[in-house]
Write a protein that holds these residues in place. Structure first.
Motif, PDB file in Angstrom:
ATOM      1  N   LEU A  18     -31.017   0.401  -2.501  1.00 36.04           N
ATOM      2  CA  LEU A  18     -32.406   0.581  -2.950  1.00 36.04           C
ATOM      3  C   LEU A  18     -32.822  -0.493  -3.946  1.00 36.04           C
ATOM      4  O   LEU A  18     -33.973  -0.569  -4.355  1.00 36.04           O
ATOM      5  CB  LEU A  18     -32.580   1.952  -3.622  1.00 36.04           C
ATOM      6  N   GLU A  57     -38.835   1.793 -15.097  1.00 35.15           N
ATOM      7  CA  GLU A  57     -39.955   1.132 -14.414  1.00 35.15           C
ATOM      8  C   GLU A  57     -41.319   1.675 -14.821  1.00 35.15           C
ATOM      9  O   GLU A  57     -42.337   1.067 -14.533  1.00 35.15           O
ATOM     10  CB  GLU A  57     -39.760   1.236 -12.892  1.00 35.15           C
ATOM     11  N   ARG A 116     -31.641  17.906 -24.195  1.00 29.74           N
ATOM     12  CA  ARG A 116     -31.288  16.623 -24.824  1.00 29.74           C
ATOM     13  C   ARG A 116     -32.518  15.887 -25.353  1.00 29.74           C
ATOM     14  O   ARG A 116     -32.393  14.989 -26.181  1.00 29.74           O
ATOM     15  CB  ARG A 116     -30.563  15.724 -23.807  1.00 29.74           C
ATOM     16  N   GLU A 160     -39.289   9.754  -4.256  1.00 29.30           N
ATOM     17  CA  GLU A 160     -39.195   8.300  -4.039  1.00 29.30           C
ATOM     18  C   GLU A 160     -37.916   7.677  -4.597  1.00 29.30           C
ATOM     19  O   GLU A 160     -37.779   6.471  -4.587  1.00 29.30           O
ATOM     20  CB  GLU A 160     -40.427   7.614  -4.634  1.00 29.30           C
ATOM     21  N   GLU A 168     -28.528  14.422  -5.312  1.00 30.05           N
ATOM     22  CA  GLU A 168     -28.548  15.838  -5.701  1.00 30.05           C
ATOM     23  C   GLU A 168     -29.496  16.635  -4.806  1.00 30.05           C
ATOM     24  O   GLU A 168     -29.211  17.775  -4.444  1.00 30.05           O
ATOM     25  CB  GLU A 168     -28.957  15.975  -7.172  1.00 30.05           C
ATOM     26  N   ASP A 197     -26.354   8.351  -4.079  1.00 34.03           N
ATOM     27  CA  ASP A 197     -25.255   7.932  -4.957  1.00 34.03           C
ATOM     28  C   ASP A 197     -24.535   9.156  -5.536  1.00 34.03           C
ATOM     29  O   ASP A 197     -24.212  10.062  -4.803  1.00 34.03           O
ATOM     30  CB  ASP A 197     -25.795   7.004  -6.062  1.00 34.03           C
TER      31      ASP A 197
HETATM   32  N1  LIG Z   1     -36.146   1.018  -3.030  1.00 35.46           N
HETATM   33  C1  LIG Z   1     -36.640   2.198  -3.350  1.00 35.46           C
HETATM   34  O1  LIG Z   1     -37.299   2.864  -2.528  1.00 35.46           O
HETATM   35  C2  LIG Z   1     -36.381   2.734  -4.727  1.00 35.46           C
HETATM   36  C3  LIG Z   1     -37.076   3.882  -5.173  1.00 35.46           C
HETATM   37  C4  LIG Z   1     -36.789   4.374  -6.449  1.00 35.46           C
HETATM   38  C5  LIG Z   1     -35.834   3.751  -7.247  1.00 35.46           C
HETATM   39  N2  LIG Z   1     -35.211   2.651  -6.802  1.00 35.46           N
HETATM   40  C6  LIG Z   1     -34.161   1.986  -7.605  1.00 35.46           C
HETATM   41  O2  LIG Z   1     -33.131   2.923  -7.889  1.00 35.46           O
HETATM   42  C7  LIG Z   1     -32.519   2.569  -9.136  1.00 35.46           C
HETATM   43  C8  LIG Z   1     -32.451   3.799 -10.016  1.00 35.46           C
HETATM   44  O3  LIG Z   1     -31.671   4.778  -9.389  1.00 35.46           O
HETATM   45  P1  LIG Z   1     -30.594   5.603 -10.215  1.00 35.46           P
HETATM   46  O4  LIG Z   1     -29.743   6.293  -9.239  1.00 35.46           O
HETATM   47  O5  LIG Z   1     -29.948   4.721 -11.224  1.00 35.46           O
HETATM   48  O6  LIG Z   1     -31.477   6.615 -11.045  1.00 35.46           O
HETATM   49  P2  LIG Z   1     -32.496   7.813 -10.651  1.00 35.46           P
HETATM   50  O7  LIG Z   1     -32.019   8.529  -9.450  1.00 35.46           O
HETATM   51  O8  LIG Z   1     -33.872   7.284 -10.686  1.00 35.46           O
HETATM   52  O9  LIG Z   1     -32.338   8.735 -11.942  1.00 35.46           O
HETATM   53  C9  LIG Z   1     -31.106   9.369 -12.126  1.00 35.46           C
HETATM   54  C10 LIG Z   1     -31.052  10.057 -13.458  1.00 35.46           C
HETATM   55  O10 LIG Z   1     -31.944  11.166 -13.501  1.00 35.46           O
HETATM   56  C11 LIG Z   1     -31.419  12.115 -14.397  1.00 35.46           C
HETATM   57  N3  LIG Z   1     -31.464  13.464 -13.838  1.00 35.46           N
HETATM   58  C12 LIG Z   1     -32.137  14.510 -14.383  1.00 35.46           C
HETATM   59  N4  LIG Z   1     -31.963  15.616 -13.674  1.00 35.46           N
HETATM   60  C13 LIG Z   1     -31.136  15.301 -12.666  1.00 35.46           C
HETATM   61  C14 LIG Z   1     -30.557  16.070 -11.622  1.00 35.46           C
HETATM   62  N5  LIG Z   1     -30.806  17.373 -11.478  1.00 35.46           N
HETATM   63  N6  LIG Z   1     -29.750  15.451 -10.763  1.00 35.46           N
HETATM   64  C15 LIG Z   1     -29.471  14.142 -10.893  1.00 35.46           C
HETATM   65  N7  LIG Z   1     -29.982  13.352 -11.879  1.00 35.46           N
HETATM   66  C16 LIG Z   1     -30.809  13.938 -12.771  1.00 35.46           C
HETATM   67  C17 LIG Z   1     -29.972  11.739 -14.694  1.00 35.46           C
HETATM   68  O11 LIG Z   1     -29.871  11.301 -16.047  1.00 35.46           O
HETATM   69  P3  LIG Z   1     -28.498  11.597 -16.861  1.00 35.46           P
HETATM   70  O12 LIG Z   1     -27.427  10.854 -16.135  1.00 35.46           O
HETATM   71  O13 LIG Z   1     -28.813  11.047 -18.229  1.00 35.46           O
HETATM   72  O14 LIG Z   1     -28.304  13.085 -16.826  1.00 35.46           O
HETATM   73  C18 LIG Z   1     -29.695  10.625 -13.714  1.00 35.46           C
HETATM   74  O15 LIG Z   1     -28.796   9.653 -14.199  1.00 35.46           O
HETATM   75  C19 LIG Z   1     -33.361   1.458  -9.746  1.00 35.46           C
HETATM   76  O16 LIG Z   1     -32.693   0.220  -9.533  1.00 35.46           O
HETATM   77  C20 LIG Z   1     -34.660   1.521  -8.948  1.00 35.46           C
HETATM   78  O17 LIG Z   1     -35.301   0.267  -8.859  1.00 35.46           O
HETATM   79  C21 LIG Z   1     -35.474   2.123  -5.567  1.00 35.46           C
END
Ligand SMILES: NC(=O)c1ccc[n+]([C@@H]2O[C@H](COP(=O)([O-])OP(=O)(O)OC[C@H]3O[C@@H](n4cnc5c(N)ncnc54)[C@H](OP(=O)(O)O)[C@@H]3O)[C@@H](O)[C@H]2O)c1
Length: 231
Positions: A18, A57, A116, A160, A168, A197
């Protein structure tokens, strides 16, 4: 408890990433794909992103096309879907009131967070007209998120990303539909975010997808795949 219909949509590289490992929000979508996502947003009651995507973002998550916003209004719907952030911890400097997520609109905003997030921050976000739901000690529960949205009248949610929150949604069987724009590029990188992931799904948690369509989508060579997940 009833929950809204959940549609996951992402843009990804051929190797399912992504973003690049640098996580700078690499451009993946094409112009036609951005227009498609705008139509998807216009067709739902709420658009949801995970915590890291939201905080890094600060996305606007609005419908960009004036014509689509007007169509929504003509149908008696709000101009933009509700924006939803699911964020475990929001810091004092996160999500400024004049940033795209809180200020872009007009749109209703829901923030689901955990214990938190300091109370002072919750109060600041509420004064910026966000509806803040504090749920869970470390992370908000997705079932509660969806139940709360359903009670607020949301029947269709577009999720998204990113890859952690999506994993999850899949793990708990909370996804009904998946579409992915696959761009003709390859990012590599073991730590680059993917469609799902987290720690990985157990065999009993795997999502079995039913293919609805696959199409060559644009002149750039992007492909659009669309699946449903039978319940
Ligand atoms: N290409 C696309 O379509 C697209 C779309 C969106 C994002 N992205 C990319 O994806 C990346 C971000 O993804 P990411 O996986 O790092 O983060 P994410 O999925 O956006 O956010 C994950 C965070 O949300 C929090 N969270 C809160 N409640 C949750 C729950 N019930 N289950 C799981 N997480 C929960 C957690 O924080 P804690 O760990 O602190 O608890 C977790 O680390 C960026 O690089 C972005 O640019 C791409």
């Amino acid at each position: 408890m009833p929950r809204p219909h959940v549609h996951v949509n992402v843009a990804m590289s051929l190797d399912g990433k992504l973003d690049t490992a640098a996580r700078n929000g690499a451009p993946i979508s094409s112009v036609p794909d951005r227009a498609r996502v705008d139509r998807l947003r216009a067709g739902v009651d709420a658009v949801l992103v995970g915590g890291r995507t939201l905080l890094a973002e600060n996305p606007g998550l609005t419908v960009k096309s004036l014509a689509l916003r007007q169509e929504r209004k003509a149908l008696g719907q709000p101009e933009n879907p509700i924006k939803v952030g699911v964020v475990s911890e929001i810091g004092p400097d996160d999500l400024p009131a004049d940033g795209a997520f809180l200020a872009g609109g007009p749109a209703e905003v829901f923030l689901f967070t955990s214990g938190r997030t300091p109370r002072k921050v919750v109060a600041r976000l509420e004064s910026a007209r966000a509806r803040v739901v504090v749920n869970g000690k470390t992370r908000p529960k997705l079932e509660t998120v969806l139940e709360t949205l359903y009670q607020a009248g949301v029947r269709k949610v577009l999720v998204e990303g990113g890859g952690t929150i999506l994993a999850e949604f899949f793990r708990f069987g909370l996804v009904d539909e998946v579409s992915a724009y696959i761009a003709p590029c390859l990012f590599g990188g073991a730590t680059a975010p993917t469609l799902a992931d987290g720690p990985g799904l157990l065999p009993e948690e795997y999502s079995r997808l039913r293919l609805v369509s696959v199409e060559k989508f644009d002149e750039q060579g992007g492909i659009l795949v669309h699946y449903t997940i039978p319940s």
